[in-house]
Design an enzyme around this catalytic site. Structure first.
Site, PDB file in Angstrom:
ATOM      1  N   PHE A 219       0.861  -1.189   0.000  1.00  0.00           N
ATOM      2  CA  PHE A 219       0.000   0.000   0.000  1.00  0.00           C
ATOM      3  C   PHE A 219       0.898   1.240   0.000  1.00  0.00           C
ATOM      4  O   PHE A 219       0.814   2.104   0.871  1.00  0.00           O
ATOM      5  CB  PHE A 219      -0.943   0.025   1.215  1.00  0.00           C
ATOM      6  CG  PHE A 219      -1.729  -1.245   1.433  1.00  0.00           C
ATOM      7  CD1 PHE A 219      -2.916  -1.479   0.747  1.00  0.00           C
ATOM      8  CD2 PHE A 219      -1.269  -2.222   2.317  1.00  0.00           C
ATOM      9  CE1 PHE A 219      -3.648  -2.650   0.955  1.00  0.00           C
ATOM     10  CE2 PHE A 219      -1.988  -3.395   2.521  1.00  0.00           C
ATOM     11  CZ  PHE A 219      -3.173  -3.606   1.846  1.00  0.00           C
ATOM     12  N   ASP A 241       0.821  -1.149  -4.992  1.00  0.00           N
ATOM     13  CA  ASP A 241      -0.397  -0.350  -4.817  1.00  0.00           C
ATOM     14  C   ASP A 241      -1.300  -0.630  -6.004  1.00  0.00           C
ATOM     15  O   ASP A 241      -0.817  -0.833  -7.112  1.00  0.00           O
ATOM     16  CB  ASP A 241      -0.071   1.151  -4.733  1.00  0.00           C
ATOM     17  CG  ASP A 241      -1.186   1.938  -4.052  1.00  0.00           C
ATOM     18  OD1 ASP A 241      -0.968   2.411  -2.914  1.00  0.00           O
ATOM     19  OD2 ASP A 241      -2.278   2.070  -4.640  1.00  0.00           O
ATOM     20  N   ASP A 291       0.400  -0.614   5.165  1.00  0.00           N
ATOM     21  CA  ASP A 291      -0.291   0.662   5.448  1.00  0.00           C
ATOM     22  C   ASP A 291      -1.579   0.749   4.637  1.00  0.00           C
ATOM     23  O   ASP A 291      -1.715   1.590   3.743  1.00  0.00           O
ATOM     24  CB  ASP A 291       0.651   1.835   5.110  1.00  0.00           C
ATOM     25  CG  ASP A 291       0.061   3.175   5.521  1.00  0.00           C
ATOM     26  OD1 ASP A 291      -0.854   3.193   6.360  1.00  0.00           O
ATOM     27  OD2 ASP A 291       0.516   4.206   4.996  1.00  0.00           O
ATOM     28  N   CYS A 330      -5.832   3.306   9.792  1.00  0.00           N
ATOM     29  CA  CYS A 330      -6.298   4.693   9.849  1.00  0.00           C
ATOM     30  C   CYS A 330      -7.803   4.758  10.033  1.00  0.00           C
ATOM     31  O   CYS A 330      -8.460   5.678   9.573  1.00  0.00           O
ATOM     32  CB  CYS A 330      -5.847   5.462   8.616  1.00  0.00           C
ATOM     33  SG  CYS A 330      -6.351   4.713   7.075  1.00  0.00           S
TER      34      CYS A 330
HETATM   35  N1  SAH Z   1       1.784   4.255   2.583  1.00  0.00           N
HETATM   36  C1  SAH Z   1       1.274   5.409   1.866  1.00  0.00           C
HETATM   37  C2  SAH Z   1      -0.192   5.662   2.101  1.00  0.00           C
HETATM   38  C3  SAH Z   1      -1.082   4.500   1.780  1.00  0.00           C
HETATM   39  S1  SAH Z   1      -2.770   4.866   1.678  1.00  0.00           S
HETATM   40  C4  SAH Z   1       2.098   6.629   2.269  1.00  0.00           C
HETATM   41  O1  SAH Z   1       2.701   6.604   3.351  1.00  0.00           O
HETATM   42  O2  SAH Z   1       2.103   7.607   1.530  1.00  0.00           O
HETATM   43  C5  SAH Z   1      -3.426   3.362   1.119  1.00  0.00           C
HETATM   44  C6  SAH Z   1      -3.081   2.989  -0.306  1.00  0.00           C
HETATM   45  O3  SAH Z   1      -3.558   1.673  -0.528  1.00  0.00           O
HETATM   46  C7  SAH Z   1      -3.692   3.842  -1.395  1.00  0.00           C
HETATM   47  O4  SAH Z   1      -2.648   4.342  -2.204  1.00  0.00           O
HETATM   48  C8  SAH Z   1      -4.586   2.879  -2.216  1.00  0.00           C
HETATM   49  O5  SAH Z   1      -4.495   3.110  -3.616  1.00  0.00           O
HETATM   50  C9  SAH Z   1      -4.009   1.540  -1.878  1.00  0.00           C
HETATM   51  N2  SAH Z   1      -4.899   0.373  -1.867  1.00  0.00           N
HETATM   52  C10 SAH Z   1      -6.126   0.261  -1.306  1.00  0.00           C
HETATM   53  N3  SAH Z   1      -6.560  -1.010  -1.352  1.00  0.00           N
HETATM   54  C11 SAH Z   1      -5.588  -1.743  -1.963  1.00  0.00           C
HETATM   55  C12 SAH Z   1      -5.430  -3.124  -2.289  1.00  0.00           C
HETATM   56  N4  SAH Z   1      -6.356  -4.021  -1.956  1.00  0.00           N
HETATM   57  N5  SAH Z   1      -4.295  -3.512  -2.904  1.00  0.00           N
HETATM   58  C13 SAH Z   1      -3.338  -2.603  -3.237  1.00  0.00           C
HETATM   59  N6  SAH Z   1      -3.434  -1.291  -2.918  1.00  0.00           N
HETATM   60  C14 SAH Z   1      -4.530  -0.864  -2.296  1.00  0.00           C
END
Ligand code: SAH
Length: 386
Positions: A219, A241, A291, A330
């Site tokens: 993520f 992601d 995350d 979160c």
């Molecule tokens: N770690 C990042 C913030 C992550 S927010 C930072 O510190 O900047 C969560 C992210 O998860 C988002 O970018 C979203 O596109 C992604 N996401 C949500 N569900 C997902 C999934 N099932 N598989 C892959 N990515 C996912």
């Protein structure tokens, strides 16, 4: 002076300085408008946004008797800037207004370089938007973009809105520097552009994982953790992601900071599926960061529990002995206790030793007033796994 007067039931000590008052506590309303002078037992108690339609009737913006003007917004900006820059030492990009925590109900403002991304989710602030915009203009920012698409906005009966209020030149992205790293921030991207609430955790996690061979950033979004890991000498980062545009920016960020392209592999895919295929392929990591987005929107956390259990189980299987795991949530309703329980369940099944080194929180530009614990929403931990 606020044009309407609202009398509350009970006595001042029933309320403390909690920023909200629900409808059932309102004894009477005199006049019409959405800025209220609030009284308890005949004594002045504060100035608040008044929403005649919602269950959440009053949201305090001041404990003085004053109107919500551009001048008030301007002085709030000066104060918040002092807290973030002079006390916390933050530069480049940070959260300037964290809504009720800064006595700016339903108003979020994130600074990116010389401009601001604004998010409005309260009835009162929506109606006083002109004052807010003028306050930012007075403070000397070069551009102001609004991205009001939050869930809270719908609860106050407001439609989503997105667009420019003012700018020197129209732009799709800005470059900012955080912790010595350059980030390309998409205006109108996810959230307000960056997950600023992770700003401190990017440092703590990457510092603890310094020099590791192979770290998984699950993520990843545009690479908050990835860039910090590279800064701390991690040899290889695998970033996942489902948002391909975010990964494109991640790769641009890697290049802009002068890190070698081969130091990062990116996968635009579902994290759950990728973790399973890494397991099948017998891949191993000496650091993993999880995350995910908010798994629980409301109080029902059973689905979120299952999600965390699965993520922890896969992470433990993929981690070499001596590996480090950092995991975050979160969702307001996911407590530290819940994260600990799911981690314990996963560890017990695999008979792995897991030692928590840090419990982690949202960065301090997202402060939590003691009267308003609801402002705490980001929780996580960093653990050593054998
Ligand atoms: N770690 C990042 C913030 C992550 S927010 C930072 O510190 O900047 C969560 C992210 O998860 C988002 O970018 C979203 O596109 C992604 N996401 C949500 N569900 C997902 C999934 N099932 N598989 C892959 N990515 C996912």
């Amino acid at each position: 002076m606020p044009r309407i007067r609202v009398n509350l039931k009970g006595r001042p000590s029933d309320y403390g300085l909690h920023p909200w008052i629900f409808k059932d506590k309102v004894k009477g309303v005199i006049g019409q408008g959405f800025e209220a002078a609030v009284y308890v037992k005949g004594k002045f108690f504060g100035s608040a946004f008044y929403n005649p339609e919602g269950k959440l009737a009053l949201r305090f913006y001041s404990r003085e008797e004053e109107d919500f003007t551009a001048g008030l917004v301007y002085s709030r900006i000066q104060r918040a800037r002092h807290e973030r820059e002079d006390i916390l030492g933050f530069r480049g990009a940070y959260r300037l207004f964290f809504a009720e925590a800064d006595n700016m109900p339903g108003i979020i403002a994130d600074v990116y370089g010389d401009g601001v991304v604004l998010q409005i989710s309260s009835y009162g602030a929506e109606r006083l938007k002109r004052e807010i915009v003028e306050g930012f203009r007075m403070a000397g920012y070069r551009w102001l973009y609004e991205k009001s698409d939050s869930y809270a906005r719908r609860q106050e009966g407001l439609e989503p809105y997105e667009g420019w209020h003012f700018y020197d030149e129209e732009r799709e992205h800005v470059w900012v520097e955080i912790n010595g790293l350059k980030f390309k921030v998409p205006i109108g991207g996810q959230k307000t552009g960056l997950y600023l609430d992770q700003r401190l955790n990017w440092e703590v996690v990457a510092r603890t994982m310094r020099g590791r061979r192979r770290v998984l950033d699950a993520f990843s979004y545009t690479g908050g953790f990835t860039l910090h890991l590279l800064k701390y000498g991690v040899e290889k980062v695998v970033a996942i992601d489902e948002d391909g545009d975010a990964l494109e920016l991640l790769r641009e960020n890697v290049a802009a900071n002068g890190f070698p392209r081969r130091a990062v592999d990116t996968f635009s895919a579902n994290v759950f599926d990728m973790l399973d295929s890494f397991l099948l392929a017998h891949e191993r990591y000496d650091g993993i960061i999880l995350d995910p987005p908010a798994f629980a929107k409301g109080r029902n956390v059973s689905g979120a529990r299952r999600g965390y259990f699965t993520l922890f189980d896969r992470a433990l299987r993929l981690l070499e002995p001596g590996g480090i795991l950092a995991a975050f949530s979160c969702s307001r309703h996911i407590t530290f206790e819940l994260l600990r329980e799911e981690m314990t369940r996963a560890a017990k099944r695999l008979l792995r030793e897991v030692k928590v080194l840090y419990w982690l929180h949202q960065s301090p530009d997202h402060p939590v007033p003691v009267y308003f614990p609801d402002a705490e929403y980001l929780r996580g931990f960093l653990a050593l796994v054998y």
